[in-house]
Structures are given as structure tokens and as C-alpha cells.
Scaffold this motif. Structure first.
Motif, PDB file in Angstrom:
ATOM      1  N   SER A  32       1.597  -1.704  -0.095  1.00  0.00           N
ATOM      2  CA  SER A  32      -0.012  -0.013  -0.290  1.00  0.00           C
ATOM      3  C   SER A  32       0.853   0.643  -0.195  1.00  0.00           C
ATOM      4  O   SER A  32       2.058   1.164   0.953  1.00  0.00           O
ATOM      5  CB  SER A  32      -0.529   0.021   1.920  1.00  0.00           C
ATOM      6  OG  SER A  32      -2.248  -0.950   1.046  1.00  0.00           O
ATOM      7  N   ILE A  33       0.330   2.158  -0.486  1.00  0.00           N
ATOM      8  CA  ILE A  33       1.133   3.712  -0.618  1.00  0.00           C
ATOM      9  C   ILE A  33       0.067   4.826   0.037  1.00  0.00           C
ATOM     10  O   ILE A  33      -1.445   4.556  -0.732  1.00  0.00           O
ATOM     11  CB  ILE A  33       1.503   4.051  -2.106  1.00  0.00           C
ATOM     12  CG1 ILE A  33       2.845   2.926  -2.347  1.00  0.00           C
ATOM     13  CG2 ILE A  33       2.001   5.872  -1.744  1.00  0.00           C
ATOM     14  CD1 ILE A  33       4.068   3.301  -3.136  1.00  0.00           C
ATOM     15  N   LYS A  53      -3.642  -5.390  -5.882  1.00  0.00           N
ATOM     16  CA  LYS A  53      -3.785  -6.892  -5.107  1.00  0.00           C
ATOM     17  C   LYS A  53      -2.835  -7.811  -6.116  1.00  0.00           C
ATOM     18  O   LYS A  53      -2.551  -8.850  -5.689  1.00  0.00           O
ATOM     19  CB  LYS A  53      -5.792  -6.798  -5.432  1.00  0.00           C
ATOM     20  CG  LYS A  53      -6.015  -6.045  -4.285  1.00  0.00           C
ATOM     21  CD  LYS A  53      -8.178  -6.495  -4.657  1.00  0.00           C
ATOM     22  CE  LYS A  53      -8.645  -5.635  -3.039  1.00  0.00           C
ATOM     23  NZ  LYS A  53     -10.150  -5.560  -3.848  1.00  0.00           N
ATOM     24  N   ASP A  54      -2.480  -6.773  -7.173  1.00  0.00           N
ATOM     25  CA  ASP A  54      -2.040  -7.387  -7.798  1.00  0.00           C
ATOM     26  C   ASP A  54      -1.289  -6.165  -9.385  1.00  0.00           C
ATOM     27  O   ASP A  54      -1.375  -5.953  -9.005  1.00  0.00           O
ATOM     28  CB  ASP A  54      -2.254  -8.816  -8.826  1.00  0.00           C
ATOM     29  CG  ASP A  54      -3.833  -8.194  -9.811  1.00  0.00           C
ATOM     30  OD1 ASP A  54      -4.371  -9.056  -9.626  1.00  0.00           O
ATOM     31  OD2 ASP A  54      -3.615  -7.197 -10.340  1.00  0.00           O
ATOM     32  N   TYR A  58      -6.626  -2.955  -7.674  1.00  0.00           N
ATOM     33  CA  TYR A  58      -5.993  -2.377  -6.425  1.00  0.00           C
ATOM     34  C   TYR A  58      -7.434  -2.081  -5.597  1.00  0.00           C
ATOM     35  O   TYR A  58      -8.445  -1.806  -6.472  1.00  0.00           O
ATOM     36  CB  TYR A  58      -5.044  -1.333  -6.743  1.00  0.00           C
ATOM     37  CG  TYR A  58      -5.968  -0.858  -7.409  1.00  0.00           C
ATOM     38  CD1 TYR A  58      -5.276  -0.447  -8.924  1.00  0.00           C
ATOM     39  CD2 TYR A  58      -6.337   0.979  -7.436  1.00  0.00           C
ATOM     40  CE1 TYR A  58      -5.518   0.448 -10.157  1.00  0.00           C
ATOM     41  CE2 TYR A  58      -6.884   1.066  -8.517  1.00  0.00           C
ATOM     42  CZ  TYR A  58      -6.218   1.332  -9.392  1.00  0.00           C
ATOM     43  OH  TYR A  58      -6.755   2.248 -10.764  1.00  0.00           O
ATOM     44  N   SER A  59      -7.071  -1.310  -4.649  1.00  0.00           N
ATOM     45  CA  SER A  59      -8.451  -1.230  -4.287  1.00  0.00           C
ATOM     46  C   SER A  59      -7.714   1.113  -3.469  1.00  0.00           C
ATOM     47  O   SER A  59      -6.788   0.731  -3.492  1.00  0.00           O
ATOM     48  CB  SER A  59      -8.993  -1.584  -2.791  1.00  0.00           C
ATOM     49  OG  SER A  59      -7.980  -1.685  -2.168  1.00  0.00           O
ATOM     50  N   LYS A  74      -2.032   5.245  -9.636  1.00  0.00           N
ATOM     51  CA  LYS A  74      -0.549   4.534 -10.097  1.00  0.00           C
ATOM     52  C   LYS A  74      -0.432   4.207 -11.633  1.00  0.00           C
ATOM     53  O   LYS A  74      -1.401   3.884 -12.001  1.00  0.00           O
ATOM     54  CB  LYS A  74       0.013   3.482  -9.717  1.00  0.00           C
ATOM     55  CG  LYS A  74      -0.526   2.128  -9.681  1.00  0.00           C
ATOM     56  CD  LYS A  74      -0.306   0.741  -8.793  1.00  0.00           C
ATOM     57  CE  LYS A  74      -0.562  -0.159 -10.252  1.00  0.00           C
ATOM     58  NZ  LYS A  74       0.427  -1.874  -9.385  1.00  0.00           N
ATOM     59  N   ASP A  75       1.100   4.464 -12.212  1.00  0.00           N
ATOM     60  CA  ASP A  75       1.957   4.921 -12.971  1.00  0.00           C
ATOM     61  C   ASP A  75       2.901   3.537 -13.097  1.00  0.00           C
ATOM     62  O   ASP A  75       3.953   3.855 -12.537  1.00  0.00           O
ATOM     63  CB  ASP A  75       1.981   5.685 -13.359  1.00  0.00           C
ATOM     64  CG  ASP A  75       2.370   5.605 -15.302  1.00  0.00           C
ATOM     65  OD1 ASP A  75       3.460   4.480 -14.895  1.00  0.00           O
ATOM     66  OD2 ASP A  75       2.116   5.823 -16.570  1.00  0.00           O
ATOM     67  N   ASN A  76       2.779   2.385 -13.201  1.00  0.00           N
ATOM     68  CA  ASN A  76       3.361   1.501 -13.197  1.00  0.00           C
ATOM     69  C   ASN A  76       5.076   1.258 -13.866  1.00  0.00           C
ATOM     70  O   ASN A  76       6.166   1.288 -13.377  1.00  0.00           O
ATOM     71  CB  ASN A  76       3.723  -0.149 -13.396  1.00  0.00           C
ATOM     72  CG  ASN A  76       2.947  -0.531 -12.229  1.00  0.00           C
ATOM     73  OD1 ASN A  76       2.368  -0.327 -11.029  1.00  0.00           O
ATOM     74  ND2 ASN A  76       1.436  -1.620 -13.177  1.00  0.00           N
TER      75      ASN A  76
END
Length: 127
Positions: A32-33, A53-54, A58-59, A74-76
Motif C-alpha cells: 500500500s502507498i 492486489k496484483d 488495486y483498491s 498509480k503508473d507502474n
């Protein structure tokens, strides 16, 4: 090992800012962030968090006062988590911190559950 927060600034009420939380390696290493903020004379409070979650799912969680105005994402590829803040209010003025954890959260957004912290970025909402 540190998270780097940026994107703060001075904005008028009703305006927008996008905060960034970057990690030198990968935000995917965290479970988590979250974003926290601390206004002058007040305790630090949780704003929003994203729990992975993967790699694709995400939640999210938002403090009630920012729900509908702020969006966390988020940006992987860029190893970055963003906090898009719209319709900013003077009471949003604070230093904003991002924090990460590799653990499993027991609470919605509790400061003590996050072990890695960035240095903070100032957000000022004023006319």
C-alpha cells in the motif's frame, strides 16, 4: 530506500494540483502507498491510500473530506503514485507526505502502519 513526494504549490480555491510519489526502485514492491497531510498546528491525518492486489488491480480509500475531489492512482512504468486534487479548499492547506508499507493493513488509513516516508511537499490553497 525512500519515497519522493513532489508537485505541491500555491493554488487558488477551486483549483487543482497533482502530487507525485516516486520510488527509486518500484512502487510495486509495496502493498500500500498512502498520502497523509499535516496542517499548521494540527496533527498529521490520513488523506488517501491505494492498496495493490496484483500488478493491475488495486483498491482505494479516501478520507470523507476529500472523497469526490481527490483521486489516487498509480503508473507502474514510472514507479509513481499520484494524488489528483481538484476543487481545492483553503482547509486542504498542509504539508503532504507519501508513505508506503509492505505489510497488510488492519485499519483504513493509520499512520503507524506505514514504515517508509517521503519528505513532504507543501500545498497552499489561498486567494
Amino acid at each position: 530506500v525512500q519515497l519522493q513526494a513532489s508537485g505541491g504549490g500555491l493554488v487558488q480555491p477551486g483549483g487543482s494540483l497533482r502530487l507525485s510519489c516516486a520510488h527509486s526502485i518500484s512502487v510495486s514492491g509495496y502493498s500500500s502507498i498512502a498520502w497523509f497531510r499535516q496542517a499548521p498546528g494540527k496533527e498529521r491525518e490520513g488523506v488517501s491510500r491505494i492498496t495493490f492486489k496484483d500488478r493491475r488491480t488495486y483498491s482505494t480509500y479516501y478520507q470523507p473530506s476529500v472523497k469526490g475531489r481527490f483521486t489516487i492512482s498509480k503508473d507502474n512504468a514510472k514507479n509513481t503514485v499520484y494524488l489528483q486534487m481538484n476543487n481545492l479548499l483553503p482547509e486542504d492547506t498542509a504539508i503532504y507526505y507519501c508513505a508506503g508499507t509492505i505489510g497488510i493493513l488492519d485499519y483504513d488509513l493509520a499512520e503507524f502502519e506505514f514504515e517508509i516516508w517521503g519528505q513532504g511537499t507543501q500545498v497552499t490553497v489561498s486567494s
